[in-house]
Scaffold this motif. Structure first.
Motif, PDB file in Angstrom:
ATOM      1  N   ALA A  42      -9.186  -2.052   0.315  1.00  0.00           N
ATOM      2  CA  ALA A  42      -8.365  -3.178  -0.140  1.00  0.00           C
ATOM      3  C   ALA A  42      -7.115  -3.382   0.711  1.00  0.00           C
ATOM      4  N   ARG A  43      -6.527  -2.322   1.213  1.00  0.00           N
ATOM      5  CA  ARG A  43      -5.292  -2.466   1.993  1.00  0.00           C
ATOM      6  C   ARG A  43      -5.533  -3.053   3.378  1.00  0.00           C
ATOM      7  N   LEU A  44      -6.770  -3.026   3.861  1.00  0.00           N
ATOM      8  CA  LEU A  44      -7.084  -3.551   5.195  1.00  0.00           C
ATOM      9  C   LEU A  44      -7.740  -4.928   5.177  1.00  0.00           C
TER      10      LEU A  44
END
Length: 75
Positions: A42-44
């Motif tokens: 999710a962070r990328l």
């Protein structure tokens, strides 16, 4: 005067056809980006997405294409 109108209509049709060709060529690229973004943590991810099933990938790719491609045809 009718020649000018015919030329404008012809120009519009040519632009419309060119847009469809560019859309058809670039949609697989947007689809690949949407698929890869689903596999990333999710962070990328480039853009967040919600739960929408398998067809949501196509919706996301279509939305990306519809938001980016008009800039190629600005005058």
């Amino acid at each position: 005067m009718s020649l000018v109108e015919r030329h404008d209509l012809s120009h519009f049709r040519a632009d419309k056809q060119e847009y469809r060709i560019v859309y058809a060529v670039t949609f697989p690229i947007f689809l690949a980006v949407a698929l890869v973004s689903r596999l990333l943590p999710a962070r990328l991810r480039p853009t967040p997405y919600g739960n929408g099933g398998v067809l949501a990938v196509f919706r996301d790719a279509r939305a990306a294409a519809n938001s980016v491609l008009p800039f190629a045809f600005m005058r």
